[in-house]
Design an enzyme around this catalytic site. Structure first.
Site, PDB file in Angstrom:
ATOM      1  N   TYR A  98       0.911  -1.334   0.071  1.00 20.42           N
ATOM      2  CA  TYR A  98      -0.043  -0.185  -0.049  1.00 20.42           C
ATOM      3  C   TYR A  98       0.736   1.321  -0.059  1.00 20.42           C
ATOM      4  CZ  TYR A  98      -4.310   2.312  -0.577  1.00 20.42           C
ATOM      5  OH  TYR A  98      -5.243   2.872  -1.101  1.00 20.42           O
ATOM      6  N   GLU A 240     -13.558   4.220  -4.418  1.00 18.93           N
ATOM      7  CA  GLU A 240     -12.115   4.397  -4.077  1.00 18.93           C
ATOM      8  C   GLU A 240     -11.277   5.307  -5.056  1.00 18.93           C
ATOM      9  OE1 GLU A 240     -10.853   2.928  -1.244  1.00 18.93           O
ATOM     10  OE2 GLU A 240      -9.262   4.202  -1.690  1.00 18.93           O
ATOM     11  N   ASP A 263     -14.431   5.120   1.065  1.00 23.75           N
ATOM     12  CA  ASP A 263     -13.252   4.879   1.931  1.00 23.75           C
ATOM     13  C   ASP A 263     -12.684   6.197   2.135  1.00 23.75           C
ATOM     14  OD1 ASP A 263     -11.850   3.545   3.909  1.00 23.75           O
ATOM     15  OD2 ASP A 263     -10.172   3.791   2.468  1.00 23.75           O
ATOM     16  N   ASN A 404      -0.982  11.618   1.027  1.00 22.91           N
ATOM     17  CA  ASN A 404       0.089  10.634   0.456  1.00 22.91           C
ATOM     18  C   ASN A 404       0.141  10.657  -0.891  1.00 22.91           C
ATOM     19  OD1 ASN A 404      -0.444   8.945   2.686  1.00 22.91           O
ATOM     20  ND2 ASN A 404      -2.616   8.367   2.217  1.00 22.91           N
TER      21      ASN A 404
HETATM   22  P1  NAD Z   1      -9.255  16.165  -2.822  1.00 26.96           P
HETATM   23  O1  NAD Z   1      -8.824  16.329  -4.374  1.00 26.96           O
HETATM   24  O2  NAD Z   1     -10.818  15.842  -2.797  1.00 26.96           O
HETATM   25  O3  NAD Z   1      -8.993  17.303  -2.094  1.00 26.96           O
HETATM   26  C1  NAD Z   1      -7.838  18.172  -2.070  1.00 26.96           C
HETATM   27  C2  NAD Z   1      -8.113  19.595  -1.606  1.00 26.96           C
HETATM   28  O4  NAD Z   1      -6.914  20.106  -1.253  1.00 26.96           O
HETATM   29  C3  NAD Z   1      -9.155  20.324  -2.295  1.00 26.96           C
HETATM   30  O5  NAD Z   1     -10.000  21.196  -1.375  1.00 26.96           O
HETATM   31  C4  NAD Z   1      -8.048  21.554  -2.910  1.00 26.96           C
HETATM   32  O6  NAD Z   1      -8.723  22.547  -2.977  1.00 26.96           O
HETATM   33  C5  NAD Z   1      -7.154  21.440  -1.804  1.00 26.96           C
HETATM   34  N1  NAD Z   1      -5.703  22.056  -2.200  1.00 26.96           N
HETATM   35  C6  NAD Z   1      -5.355  21.856  -3.490  1.00 26.96           C
HETATM   36  N2  NAD Z   1      -3.916  22.616  -3.609  1.00 26.96           N
HETATM   37  C7  NAD Z   1      -4.164  23.522  -2.434  1.00 26.96           C
HETATM   38  C8  NAD Z   1      -3.255  24.449  -1.783  1.00 26.96           C
HETATM   39  N3  NAD Z   1      -2.171  24.573  -2.317  1.00 26.96           N
HETATM   40  N4  NAD Z   1      -3.525  24.921  -0.785  1.00 26.96           N
HETATM   41  C9  NAD Z   1      -4.534  24.514  -0.065  1.00 26.96           C
HETATM   42  N5  NAD Z   1      -5.424  23.559  -0.396  1.00 26.96           N
HETATM   43  C10 NAD Z   1      -5.084  23.099  -1.676  1.00 26.96           C
HETATM   44  O7  NAD Z   1      -8.578  14.932  -2.254  1.00 26.96           O
HETATM   45  P2  NAD Z   1      -8.744  14.413  -0.921  1.00 26.96           P
HETATM   46  O8  NAD Z   1      -9.361  12.941  -1.056  1.00 26.96           O
HETATM   47  O9  NAD Z   1      -9.474  15.101   0.099  1.00 26.96           O
HETATM   48  O10 NAD Z   1      -7.301  13.583  -0.579  1.00 26.96           O
HETATM   49  C11 NAD Z   1      -6.346  14.658  -0.255  1.00 26.96           C
HETATM   50  C12 NAD Z   1      -4.982  14.174   0.384  1.00 26.96           C
HETATM   51  O11 NAD Z   1      -5.143  13.383   1.596  1.00 26.96           O
HETATM   52  C13 NAD Z   1      -4.241  13.288  -0.594  1.00 26.96           C
HETATM   53  O12 NAD Z   1      -2.996  13.424  -0.768  1.00 26.96           O
HETATM   54  C14 NAD Z   1      -4.642  11.932  -0.016  1.00 26.96           C
HETATM   55  O13 NAD Z   1      -3.748  10.881  -0.223  1.00 26.96           O
HETATM   56  C15 NAD Z   1      -4.688  12.205   1.405  1.00 26.96           C
HETATM   57  N6  NAD Z   1      -5.407  11.266   2.085  1.00 26.96           N
HETATM   58  C16 NAD Z   1      -4.944  10.429   3.573  1.00 26.96           C
HETATM   59  C17 NAD Z   1      -5.446   9.706   3.881  1.00 26.96           C
HETATM   60  C18 NAD Z   1      -5.067   9.319   5.084  1.00 26.96           C
HETATM   61  O14 NAD Z   1      -4.079   9.365   5.686  1.00 26.96           O
HETATM   62  N7  NAD Z   1      -5.548   8.131   5.837  1.00 26.96           N
HETATM   63  C19 NAD Z   1      -7.006   9.348   3.455  1.00 26.96           C
HETATM   64  C20 NAD Z   1      -7.509  10.029   2.439  1.00 26.96           C
HETATM   65  C21 NAD Z   1      -6.843  10.871   1.790  1.00 26.96           C
END
Ligand code: NAD
Length: 547
Positions: A98, A240, A263, A404
């Site tokens: 993963y 996902e 998820d 991530n």
């Molecule tokens: P998403 O695309 O739905 O959201 C991303 C957000 O980041 C958007 O609101 C966007 O406007 C914002 N963004 C982009 N550039 C930016 C900047 N320069 N400044 C401020 N905000 C900014 O994506 P998501 O599903 O919410 O995932 C986001 C991140 O979180 C990914 O990297 C993902 O891997 C990580 N994530 C981690 C976990 C975990 O650790 N368990 C779980 C889910 C997602």
């Protein structure tokens, strides 16, 4: 349990059937009766010895990607041995099967492709999804993980290459929660990609066209959901790594049609809420008193905020009071009411009645957050100034850099500890090594969704739940938080060690099944002895007689 029609497979075909293949472990009787004599070396080897061999081979691999390819190869050859190995080296192999390595593997999926695994349904398949599902041999699929590849981890649109994610997640359902691998099905919906690098790559295996976003896309998803629910009623469908505009609307559209969940929102919300409960055990504070700043306002942020709001309601806040505890910062700055006209629907409930702020630094100075969560996919955004300001205002800043893979994290564990004078309670999405700080070893927790989704899936499958409710994720979070021993919290980690994963998943599975019984959502009868029934249900990587 799954019907094992494949028992009649013999000879070379048996050796090429990963679920049944035992390699050198076939018994003398099996070799005689199943046409294997001469096809494998003469000595019968127990799985313990096979494990020694594959573990040694794994160690020879020079890079994480090579290790990933080796493990997938083993999974494709001998699934039982693959899970036997994975279960014994969870801590070491989780970052390989993963995040972060799976991210690299997805980027290179078309180039490292060896054998198909799961189903690919492309735009060209509209009108015949039923017959594609019929091509899958198992009559008893209980969980489908589906992606359309648009937002793979924090890596963006990887099109068909996103297939590595459903494959990886389903391996974790098996390894962490003992779901029989035959009950699992990874699916990629290929509707093209807007990733120019992939489109220009002659080896890219997906549809070489711009991503379809209109009616044909919606129609294909609809056909897929209907066909899946028709062929395998009560099968979990896990969305996902969809792009956030689709993720929010599909969850709303389909969550009441069957056991459907997302998820990235619900699993993430649950695991991060659990981590915060752990952090609050350290600080001795209540959730309702936190000031929470998010960098990022997408699926993960809203999923986490919703999970926390539920917790705040439990503590007695009203919805409105709870919303006031959050400040969301997206790429345009603080989410405020003067942006209401142009805000996406999922952000609107969090729009604040206060002056705009463009930078995170400005928001942190204004709000003095107790909790800072990074879910932006933007590396390095938690700068020294930001962590300094936060640490100046609160004793134990809670800082979770969740983006991530590792290369996207908003800060490293080391930076968070150093810049907060060792006071930060830190967690990340991808793993970081322990950090030595002033003679203490601080262990960063990994807020990996794997602590939640396998257990939730187990409980839902076991009880045959017709729906997956937010209350199930809430209970899963509380069960996870309660499973963190005080000694682990003392080292700085708010999550249990990876080698606790199976025990934690089982506890979550039982708690979720009990919630399904309480809500009358179960289609399987509640057993008298739940613990014994779970122990019986769980698949283990052991060779069974094929005679
Ligand atoms: P998403 O695309 O739905 O959201 C991303 C957000 O980041 C958007 O609101 C966007 O406007 C914002 N963004 C982009 N550039 C930016 C900047 N320069 N400044 C401020 N905000 C900014 O994506 P998501 O599903 O919410 O995932 C986001 C991140 O979180 C990914 O990297 C993902 O891997 C990580 N994530 C981690 C976990 C975990 O650790 N368990 C779980 C889910 C997602």
């Amino acid at each position: 349990m799954a019907k094992d029609k494949q028992h009649r497979v013999t000879g070379v075909e048996l050796l090429n059937t990963p679920y049944l293949n035992k390699g050198t472990a076939f018994t003398e009787e099996e070799r005689d009766q199943l046409g294997l004599r001469g096809l494998i070396p003469p000595r019968q080897v127990p799985i313990e010895e096979q494990h020694e061999r594959v573990w040694e081979n794994y160690g020879y691999k020079p890079s994480d990607l090579a290790k990933y390819i080796y493990l997938i190869g083993l999974q494709d050859r001998n699934e039982t041995l693959f899970y036997y190995l994975l279960e014994r080296h969870m801590q070491e192999m989780m970052p390989i099967v993963y995040t972060p390595t799976v991210g690299l593997a997805c980027q290179k999926y078309s180039r490292i492709f060896r054998r198909p695994r799961g189903l690919v349904i492309s735009l060209q398949d509209r009108g015949r999804v039923d017959s594609i599902l019929d091509n899958w041999p198992s009559q008893d699929i209980r969980i489908v993980v589906v992606t359309d590849g648009e937002r793979i981890l924090g890596l963006g649109d990887l099109g068909l290459n996103g297939m590595g994610i459903p494959v990886g997640k389903l391996s974790l359902y098996v390894a962490a929660a003992g779901i029989d691998p035959r009950m699992t099905l990874p699916v990629c919906i290929d509707v093209g990609t807007d990733n120019q690098e992939l489109l220009a790559d002659p080896l890219y295996l997906g549809l070489a066209q711009a991503r379809e976003r209109g009616e044909p896309y919606d129609a294909l998803i609809d056909e897929f959901i209907n066909a899946t629910q028709k062929r395998w009623p009560n099968c979990i469908i896990q969305f996902e790594d969809f792009g956030n505009t689709n993720a929010f609307r599909f969850l709303e559209k389909y969550r009441d049609t069957g056991p459907v969940f997302n998820d990235d929102m619900q699993g993430t919300g649950s695991v991060v809420y659990a981590g915060l409960l752990g952090a609050l055990r350290v600080t001795g504070q209540l959730l309702q008193d936190q000031r929470v700043v998010f960098l990022g306002a997408g699926e993960a942020a809203v999923g986490i905020a919703r999970a926390m709001i539920r917790g705040m309601l439990d503590e007695g806040l009203s919805e409105e009071e709870a919303h006031q505890r959050f400040w969301l910062v997206d790429s345009k700055g603080l989410v405020t009411r003067d942006r209401l006209d142009t805000l996406a629907a999922h952000k609107k409930p969090f729009a604040r009645e206060e002056p705009p702020a463009v930078s995170l630094q400005e928001v942190v100075q204004r709000v003095k957050p107790t909790v800072l969560l990074g879910v932006s996919g933007q590396p390095g955004k938690f700068t020294r100034e930001i962590i300094d300001s936060m640490s100046a205002a609160v004793d134990r800043p809670i800082i979770f850099a969740l983006s991530n893979p590792t290369s996207k994290a908003e800060c490293t564990a080391e930076d968070a500890y150093n810049w907060s004078n060792g006071q930060a309670i830190f967690a990340s999405g991808s793993p970081f090594d322990p950090v030595e700080y002033n003679g203490r070893t601080l262990v960063p927790g990994q807020g990996n969704n794997v602590y939640i989704f396998p257990g939730v899936g187990l409980g839902v499958i076991f009880s045959g739940a017709k729906r997956i409710t937010d209350s199930m994720f809430h209970i899963a979070a509380k069960t996870l938080a309660a499973a963190v021993p005080p000694g682990t919290l003392d080292t700085g980690s708010v999550f249990p060690a990876m080698d606790e994963l199976q025990a934690v998943s089982l506890r979550i599975g039982i708690a979720v099944a009990q919630e399904a019984y309480r809500l009358n959502l179960n289609t399987m009868p509640e057993p008298d002895d739940v613990d014994a029934a779970f122990a019986d249900f769980i698949w283990k990587p052991e060779y069974k007689s094929l005679l």
